[in-house]
Scaffold this motif. Structure first.
Motif, PDB file in Angstrom:
ATOM      1  N   MET A  67       0.860  -1.192   0.000  1.00 52.23           N
ATOM      2  CA  MET A  67       0.000   0.000   0.000  1.00 52.23           C
ATOM      3  C   MET A  67       0.896   1.242   0.000  1.00 52.23           C
ATOM      4  N   PRO A  68       0.780   2.098  -1.010  1.00 53.63           N
ATOM      5  CA  PRO A  68       1.678   3.252  -1.124  1.00 53.63           C
ATOM      6  C   PRO A  68       1.412   4.383  -0.132  1.00 53.63           C
ATOM      7  N   ILE A  69       0.215   4.459   0.452  1.00 51.25           N
ATOM      8  CA  ILE A  69      -0.060   5.496   1.447  1.00 51.25           C
ATOM      9  C   ILE A  69       0.109   4.887   2.835  1.00 51.25           C
ATOM     10  N   VAL A  70       1.015   5.453   3.618  1.00 56.53           N
ATOM     11  CA  VAL A  70       1.284   4.973   4.972  1.00 56.53           C
ATOM     12  C   VAL A  70       0.677   5.953   5.961  1.00 56.53           C
ATOM     13  N   VAL A  71      -0.032   5.426   6.949  1.00 55.31           N
ATOM     14  CA  VAL A  71      -0.649   6.254   7.980  1.00 55.31           C
ATOM     15  C   VAL A  71       0.266   6.262   9.203  1.00 55.31           C
ATOM     16  N   ASN A  72       0.743   7.443   9.577  1.00 51.52           N
ATOM     17  CA  ASN A  72       1.647   7.595  10.714  1.00 51.52           C
ATOM     18  C   ASN A  72       0.923   8.124  11.950  1.00 51.52           C
ATOM     19  N   LEU A  73      -0.337   7.766  12.087  1.00 50.91           N
ATOM     20  CA  LEU A  73      -1.143   8.258  13.199  1.00 50.91           C
ATOM     21  C   LEU A  73      -0.576   7.807  14.543  1.00 50.91           C
ATOM     22  N   ASP A  74      -0.133   6.558  14.626  1.00 50.93           N
ATOM     23  CA  ASP A  74       0.404   6.061  15.885  1.00 50.93           C
ATOM     24  C   ASP A  74       1.670   6.805  16.301  1.00 50.93           C
ATOM     25  N   VAL A  75       2.474   7.202  15.307  1.00 55.72           N
ATOM     26  CA  VAL A  75       3.696   7.965  15.591  1.00 55.72           C
ATOM     27  C   VAL A  75       3.342   9.324  16.189  1.00 55.72           C
ATOM     28  N   LEU A 102     -10.982   3.955  14.963  1.00 55.14           N
ATOM     29  CA  LEU A 102      -9.678   4.610  15.044  1.00 55.14           C
ATOM     30  C   LEU A 102      -8.581   3.594  14.743  1.00 55.14           C
ATOM     31  N   SER A 103      -8.730   2.385  15.224  1.00 50.89           N
ATOM     32  CA  SER A 103      -7.757   1.330  14.974  1.00 50.89           C
ATOM     33  C   SER A 103      -7.652   1.014  13.487  1.00 50.89           C
ATOM     34  N   ILE A 104      -8.789   0.993  12.802  1.00 54.99           N
ATOM     35  CA  ILE A 104      -8.800   0.751  11.354  1.00 54.99           C
ATOM     36  C   ILE A 104      -7.997   1.838  10.638  1.00 54.99           C
ATOM     37  N   LEU A 105      -8.153   3.057  11.081  1.00 52.55           N
ATOM     38  CA  LEU A 105      -7.415   4.176  10.487  1.00 52.55           C
ATOM     39  C   LEU A 105      -5.919   4.064  10.809  1.00 52.55           C
ATOM     40  N   LYS A 106      -5.593   3.763  12.070  1.00 51.76           N
ATOM     41  CA  LYS A 106      -4.194   3.659  12.499  1.00 51.76           C
ATOM     42  C   LYS A 106      -3.431   2.575  11.757  1.00 51.76           C
ATOM     43  N   THR A 107      -4.096   1.469  11.476  1.00 52.01           N
ATOM     44  CA  THR A 107      -3.416   0.340  10.822  1.00 52.01           C
ATOM     45  C   THR A 107      -3.367   0.476   9.309  1.00 52.01           C
ATOM     46  N   GLY A 140       0.431  16.085   6.301  1.00 54.84           N
ATOM     47  CA  GLY A 140       1.656  15.360   5.922  1.00 54.84           C
ATOM     48  C   GLY A 140       2.344  14.666   7.079  1.00 54.84           C
ATOM     49  N   ASP A 141       2.024  15.077   8.296  1.00 53.05           N
ATOM     50  CA  ASP A 141       2.571  14.392   9.470  1.00 53.05           C
ATOM     51  C   ASP A 141       1.861  13.055   9.680  1.00 53.05           C
ATOM     52  N   LEU A 142       0.644  12.952   9.175  1.00 54.95           N
ATOM     53  CA  LEU A 142      -0.174  11.750   9.382  1.00 54.95           C
ATOM     54  C   LEU A 142      -0.156  10.796   8.201  1.00 54.95           C
ATOM     55  N   LEU A 143      -0.046  11.340   6.996  1.00 61.51           N
ATOM     56  CA  LEU A 143      -0.097  10.529   5.782  1.00 61.51           C
ATOM     57  C   LEU A 143       1.195  10.692   4.983  1.00 61.51           C
ATOM     58  N   GLU A 144       1.688   9.566   4.484  1.00 61.67           N
ATOM     59  CA  GLU A 144       2.955   9.591   3.738  1.00 61.67           C
ATOM     60  C   GLU A 144       2.832   8.665   2.528  1.00 61.67           C
TER      61      GLU A 144
END
Length: 67
Positions: free
Chosen positions: A1-9, A32-37, A60-64
């Protein structure tokens, strides 16, 4: 998956627990867990805006994007 979610960070940087963030965001911890993973197929701009407001960050801090 090319979009990485950095929510946990970002949550770790802000020392915020999932339960607290879910309450402030108005979603269940399960959603929220679905979004984080990164399992979410889409994110509403309003949700992204609320996350940025609560966590005091930029989208951009949340999505990469990664190739």
């Amino acid at each position: 998956m090319p979009i990485v979610v950095n929510l946990d960070v970002m949550m770790a940087k802000r020392k915020m627990r999932s339960k607290v963030l879910a309450e402030k965001l108005g979603v269940t911890e399960a959603n929220l867990s679905i979004l984080k993973t990164g399992k979410a197929k889409a994110v509403r701009f309003s949700t992204l805006e609320n996350l940025c407001e609560i966590l005091e960050c930029q989208p951009g801090d949340l999505l990469e994007y990664q190739e």
